[in-house]
Design an enzyme around this catalytic site. Structure first.
Site, PDB file in Angstrom:
ATOM      1  N   ALA A  49       1.909  -7.135   2.371  1.00  0.00           N
ATOM      2  CA  ALA A  49       0.762  -7.183   3.373  1.00  0.00           C
ATOM      3  C   ALA A  49      -0.372  -7.265   2.477  1.00  0.00           C
ATOM      4  O   ALA A  49      -1.656  -8.065   2.837  1.00  0.00           O
ATOM      5  CB  ALA A  49       0.912  -6.073   4.346  1.00  0.00           C
ATOM      6  N   MET A  61      -2.401  -5.466  -1.605  1.00  0.00           N
ATOM      7  CA  MET A  61      -1.974  -4.852  -2.991  1.00  0.00           C
ATOM      8  C   MET A  61      -3.423  -4.680  -3.609  1.00  0.00           C
ATOM      9  O   MET A  61      -4.265  -5.584  -3.562  1.00  0.00           O
ATOM     10  CB  MET A  61      -1.374  -5.867  -3.916  1.00  0.00           C
ATOM     11  CG  MET A  61      -0.830  -5.261  -5.406  1.00  0.00           C
ATOM     12  SD  MET A  61      -0.060  -3.665  -5.208  1.00  0.00           S
ATOM     13  CE  MET A  61       1.555  -4.217  -4.615  1.00  0.00           C
ATOM     14  N   ASN A 119      -5.920  -3.719  -6.528  1.00  0.00           N
ATOM     15  CA  ASN A 119      -6.112  -3.855  -8.142  1.00  0.00           C
ATOM     16  C   ASN A 119      -7.530  -3.310  -8.147  1.00  0.00           C
ATOM     17  O   ASN A 119      -8.427  -3.048  -7.336  1.00  0.00           O
ATOM     18  CB  ASN A 119      -6.306  -5.408  -8.240  1.00  0.00           C
ATOM     19  CG  ASN A 119      -5.121  -6.148  -7.941  1.00  0.00           C
ATOM     20  OD1 ASN A 119      -4.208  -6.214  -8.479  1.00  0.00           O
ATOM     21  ND2 ASN A 119      -4.940  -6.725  -6.438  1.00  0.00           N
ATOM     22  N   HIS A 145      -5.380   2.234   3.847  1.00  0.00           N
ATOM     23  CA  HIS A 145      -4.418   2.274   2.904  1.00  0.00           C
ATOM     24  C   HIS A 145      -5.104   1.371   1.504  1.00  0.00           C
ATOM     25  O   HIS A 145      -4.965   2.374   0.457  1.00  0.00           O
ATOM     26  CB  HIS A 145      -3.457   1.749   3.309  1.00  0.00           C
ATOM     27  CG  HIS A 145      -1.890   2.042   2.206  1.00  0.00           C
ATOM     28  ND1 HIS A 145      -1.083   2.929   2.668  1.00  0.00           N
ATOM     29  CD2 HIS A 145      -1.641   1.311   1.142  1.00  0.00           C
ATOM     30  CE1 HIS A 145      -0.431   2.967   1.376  1.00  0.00           C
ATOM     31  NE2 HIS A 145      -0.610   2.134   0.904  1.00  0.00           N
ATOM     32  N   GLU A 146      -5.428   0.178   1.491  1.00  0.00           N
ATOM     33  CA  GLU A 146      -5.583  -0.199   0.425  1.00  0.00           C
ATOM     34  C   GLU A 146      -6.913   0.230   0.022  1.00  0.00           C
ATOM     35  O   GLU A 146      -7.353   0.327  -1.454  1.00  0.00           O
ATOM     36  CB  GLU A 146      -5.768  -1.910   0.698  1.00  0.00           C
ATOM     37  CG  GLU A 146      -4.425  -2.600   0.855  1.00  0.00           C
ATOM     38  CD  GLU A 146      -3.354  -2.014  -0.106  1.00  0.00           C
ATOM     39  OE1 GLU A 146      -3.523  -1.894  -1.229  1.00  0.00           O
ATOM     40  OE2 GLU A 146      -2.153  -1.974   0.505  1.00  0.00           O
ATOM     41  N   GLU A 177       0.768   6.946  -2.914  1.00  0.00           N
ATOM     42  CA  GLU A 177       1.131   6.287  -1.903  1.00  0.00           C
ATOM     43  C   GLU A 177       0.902   7.337  -0.585  1.00  0.00           C
ATOM     44  O   GLU A 177       0.466   7.101   0.543  1.00  0.00           O
ATOM     45  CB  GLU A 177       2.484   5.985  -1.744  1.00  0.00           C
ATOM     46  CG  GLU A 177       2.467   4.650  -2.770  1.00  0.00           C
ATOM     47  CD  GLU A 177       1.799   3.369  -2.176  1.00  0.00           C
ATOM     48  OE1 GLU A 177       1.521   3.472  -1.049  1.00  0.00           O
ATOM     49  OE2 GLU A 177       1.352   2.778  -3.209  1.00  0.00           O
TER      50      GLU A 177
HETATM   51 ZN    ZN Z   1       0.049   1.951  -1.022  1.00  0.00          ZN
END
Ligand code: ZN
Length: 140
Positions: free
Chosen positions: A36, A38, A40, A72-73, A95
């Site tokens: 969904a 990621m 960086n 979340h990201e 997480e």
């Molecule tokens: Zn995560």
């Protein structure tokens, strides 16, 4: 939505680099991505369906899902990229924080969502799960 949430995170974080604006947080939508999204360093990459939103036509559940992924990201820019676990055994820490902030962020951005969820949870607790599920089935 993203700039508003970043303002929530800044007072919670003590890393001078991030707080003083030394970190750039860019969001990139791509047509295909194995996840969904990621994180960086300074750039979170999202599959288009998890970042592009038209509030005039998007469903409530779509907005909620997108908000959780976005928050979340963005959280990973602080907890995961700036503060990284030593080894994969400890990945649960970053997480866990990101998942926790999904709720903090969505509560800040859309306070009625969690207020509604809290009311429904209280109703389910008072009614009992069996009666609550029966009521949900009749509601459909
Ligand atoms: Zn995560």
């Amino acid at each position: 939505m993203a700039p508003r949430f970043i303002r929530v995170l800044k007072p919670l974080h003590h890393n001078k680099v991030a707080v003083q604006g030394g970190v750039n947080v860019d969001l990139l939508a791509v047509p295909k991505h194995p996840y969904a999204a990621m994180e960086n360093w300074g750039l979170s990459v999202f599959v288009e369906q998890k970042i592009l939103l038209d509030p005039e036509v998007s469903s409530f559940s779509y907005q909620m899902d997108l908000t959780m992924v976005l928050v979340h990201e963005i959280c990973h820019q602080w907890l995961g990229d700036l503060v990284t676990p030593m080894w994969w055994d400890d990945v649960w820490i970053k997480e866990g924080f990101a998942h926790y902030f999904e709720f903090v962020g969505s509560d800040f951005l859309f306070p009625k969502w969690n207020m509604g969820a809290a009311l429904i949870r209280m109703l389910a607790d008072i009614m009992g799960q069996t009666a609550f599920q029966r009521g949900i089935n009749r509601f459909q």
